[in-house]
Enzyme design. Structure first.
Site, PDB file in Angstrom:
ATOM      1  N   ASN A   1      -4.758   6.288  -1.317  1.00  0.00           N
ATOM      2  CA  ASN A   1      -3.921   6.846  -0.465  1.00  0.00           C
ATOM      3  C   ASN A   1      -3.386   8.149  -0.720  1.00  0.00           C
ATOM      4  O   ASN A   1      -2.747   8.825   0.044  1.00  0.00           O
ATOM      5  CB  ASN A   1      -2.921   5.740   0.014  1.00  0.00           C
ATOM      6  CG  ASN A   1      -3.382   4.987   1.156  1.00  0.00           C
ATOM      7  OD1 ASN A   1      -4.333   5.138   1.809  1.00  0.00           O
ATOM      8  ND2 ASN A   1      -2.985   3.431   1.065  1.00  0.00           N
TER       9      ASN A   1
ATOM     10  N   HIS B   1      -3.452  -4.170  -4.925  1.00  0.00           N
ATOM     11  CA  HIS B   1      -3.691  -3.564  -3.649  1.00  0.00           C
ATOM     12  C   HIS B   1      -5.236  -3.676  -3.373  1.00  0.00           C
ATOM     13  O   HIS B   1      -6.245  -3.079  -3.599  1.00  0.00           O
ATOM     14  CB  HIS B   1      -3.379  -1.904  -3.770  1.00  0.00           C
ATOM     15  CG  HIS B   1      -3.651  -1.314  -2.503  1.00  0.00           C
ATOM     16  ND1 HIS B   1      -4.130  -0.184  -2.252  1.00  0.00           N
ATOM     17  CD2 HIS B   1      -3.380  -1.972  -1.043  1.00  0.00           C
ATOM     18  CE1 HIS B   1      -4.183   0.274  -0.742  1.00  0.00           C
ATOM     19  NE2 HIS B   1      -3.747  -0.985  -0.211  1.00  0.00           N
TER      20      HIS B   1
ATOM     21  N   SER C   1       0.693  -1.218   0.082  1.00  0.00           N
ATOM     22  CA  SER C   1       0.156   0.063  -0.056  1.00  0.00           C
ATOM     23  C   SER C   1       0.823   1.378   0.024  1.00  0.00           C
ATOM     24  O   SER C   1       0.509   2.428  -0.243  1.00  0.00           O
ATOM     25  CB  SER C   1      -0.796   0.040   1.372  1.00  0.00           C
ATOM     26  OG  SER C   1      -0.159  -0.086   2.541  1.00  0.00           O
TER      27      SER C   1
ATOM     28  N   GLU D   1      -7.014  -1.914  -6.353  1.00  0.00           N
ATOM     29  CA  GLU D   1      -6.224  -0.941  -7.249  1.00  0.00           C
ATOM     30  C   GLU D   1      -5.249  -1.988  -7.929  1.00  0.00           C
ATOM     31  O   GLU D   1      -4.447  -2.686  -7.362  1.00  0.00           O
ATOM     32  CB  GLU D   1      -5.484   0.019  -6.445  1.00  0.00           C
ATOM     33  CG  GLU D   1      -6.513   0.995  -5.687  1.00  0.00           C
ATOM     34  CD  GLU D   1      -5.620   2.129  -4.849  1.00  0.00           C
ATOM     35  OE1 GLU D   1      -5.730   3.170  -5.011  1.00  0.00           O
ATOM     36  OE2 GLU D   1      -4.598   1.523  -4.106  1.00  0.00           O
TER      37      GLU D   1
END
Length: 504
Positions: free
Chosen positions: A194, A144, A123, A156
């Site tokens: 993120n 991810h 991540s 992802e």
């Protein structure tokens, strides 16, 4: 390229919570799954845990007993990497250390065939950097998943600099075949979620650090006005302050300490003190048994104004005019359009958060952005020390007459929801301009990955494509540290829209 055939064995390396979850997803989808962990005995323990989870799925009638038994028969723990020979996909969910992951994948290349798809669930690390150590880097991708992997739909699919398009497509189609919602993105710090989500935490912490409001009030405004599922303080307590700060720090470092991603000193102190959130009993809030949850600041009842004067259409807050009329308060139209604001009987002005300080103006109260002013149950107001008490009372009474709780916060430019949404939109527009992902995939990622009520581009279309840039321009003028300077991509985004609208 199509998804992997269900007969193709899938391996998961690393059997912590995330590894177990990914293995369960592949197993329920119908693949043979092999589990490996470097620590002796953990793979077999993980297999037992997954078996218990399958039992619970049967109890909840999400699997039949026969399906559970077949899935258990397809699950094999192995004690050595050599046991992964013949796998078509290996997903790594090991410790977040670049050297560990690079060493692991180099070892895997000695075991699996050259056409085996290799994937990392990292991540925070660079997919490109991990894959750079490989003999065949083209077959390496990021997959991810979000925790808990069996429940959260988003994956992802990250292409590193050397990833072959065919490998990325196969990973994407496999994730979709597993019942997930994949989004394709390029390898960038934080990927999509993120990266774009950083302001949600950062702006809440910044308001707190400048003593604009307390955590309970900020969280309540984000939930009850912004429409977010959780506020930033309660969410980071759930995630773990150490985990959330580590991601923030990683993204900040990866962007060469770009001030827009700067970590919070207040959060750093929390981590240093061991107050990591729910898992330690204390974080921003006290989660110990019997502890009382602090209440958000809520203003005392105030009298409603007899009327308001509307100057301009209130822009994104236009629906307030209908709500005011429905509440039985007279709305008078100004003879001249002097801006986008309401004038109260006191002569003071009520203005939607625009990035300015109330201290810069006269008798002004700012009100925060809401996802939906009709459904919002709380509205934040801010004002300067010199704002008249009568104007503050009338502004408070007005929103209370609309059925809203009112939280009065400090004189904070951009307030809480408005500054947060503007910065999220800016980072999203920049990510698309840099080829990280499409607008549609960014919106999907933010809605599914972090439960945002709207994707950034959905929000931008609702507010007006120039809204975020205008607010950030004003914030940058007030605080020229660079944190709020709109990106070049956001300027181009707004200008291109303006040109299309001006074209006959």
């Amino acid at each position: 390229m199509t998804a992997l055939d269900l007969s193709s064995p899938v391996a998961v390396v690393g059997t912590g919570t995330m590894g177990q979850g990914i293995a369960q997803v592949a197993l329920v989808a119908g693949h043979p799954v092999r589990l490996y962990d470097a620590a002796p005995g953990l793979a077999r323990k993980a297999a037992d845990t997954i078996g218990s989870r399958l039992d619970r799925l049967v109890e909840k009638e999400r699997l039949t007993a026969d399906e559970r038994d077949a899935a258990r028969a397809r699950l094999t723990p192995v004690d050595d990497l050599s046991g992964l020979t013949g796998c078509s996909l290996v997903v790594e969910a090991a410790v977040e250390r670049l050297d560990v992951k690079q060493e692991l994948f180099r070892a895997l290349e000695d075991v699996v065939a050259d056409d085996c798809l290799l994937a990392t669930n990292t991540s925070s690390l660079s997919v490109t950097a991990i894959g750079g150590a490989l003999r065949v880097p083209g077959r390496f991708v990021g997959l991810h998943f979000f925790n808990p992997a069996p429940l959260l739909p988003l994956v992802e699919v990250v292409s590193g600099f050397a990833t072959d398009a065919g490998a990325a497509t196969r990973a994407y189609e496999t994730a979709r075949a597993w019942g997930k919602t994949p989004v394709a993105c390029a390898d960038t710090p934080g990927f999509v979620v993120n990266r774009v989500a950083r302001p949600f935490y950062a702006e809440a912490f910044a308001v707190y650090e400048t003593q604009g409001a307390d955590p309970a009030t900020i969280d309540a405004v984000l939930r009850e006005s912004g429409g977010f599922r959780m506020g930033a303080f309660e969410l980071t307590d759930l995630i773990g302050q150490d985990v959330n700060e580590a991601v923030t720090h990683s993204v900040w470092q990866a962007f060469f300490q770009d001030v827009r991603f700067r970590p919070s000193l207040a959060q750093r102190r929390l981590v240093e003190s061991g107050r990591l959130g729910r898992k330690t009993g204390c974080g921003w809030y006290d989660h110990r048994e019997g502890a009382e949850r602090p209440e958000p600041h809520t203003a005392e009842p105030a009298d409603r104004p007899a009327y308001v004067v509307a100057e301009g259409g209130l822009g994104p807050a236009a629906e307030l005019l209908d709500l005011i009329r429905e509440a039985g308060i007279e709305v008078r139209e100004a003879e001249e359009d002097k801006g986008t604001r309401l004038v109260l009987p006191s002569g003071g002005q009520l203005v939607l958060a625009d990035g300015r300080l109330s201290a810069e103006s006269g008798d002004v109260v700012h009100f925060d952005l809401a996802l939906d002013y009709r459904r919002a149950t709380r509205i934040a107001l801010s004002h300067a020390a010199h704002t008249s008490a009568e104007t503050v009372a009338q502004a408070t009474g007005l929103f209370q007459a609309l059925g809203k709780k009112v939280s009065v916060i400090g004189d904070v430019p951009g307030m809480i929801v408005a500054r947060t949404v503007a910065r999220i939109v800016d980072l999203a527009v920049e990510a698309v301009a840099q080829g990280v992902a499409t607008e549609e995939d960014v919106d999907t990622a933010m809605r599914l990955g972090v439960n945002y009520p709207l994707g950034p581009f959905e929000w931008s279309r609702r507010l007006g494509r120039g809204w975020a840039g205008a607010l950030l321009d004003q914030m940058h003028e007030v605080d020229p540290c660079g944190r709020y300077a709109p990106s070049l991509a956001l300027h181009r985004y707004a200008c291109a829209t303006d040109q299309r609208e001006d074209t006959p």
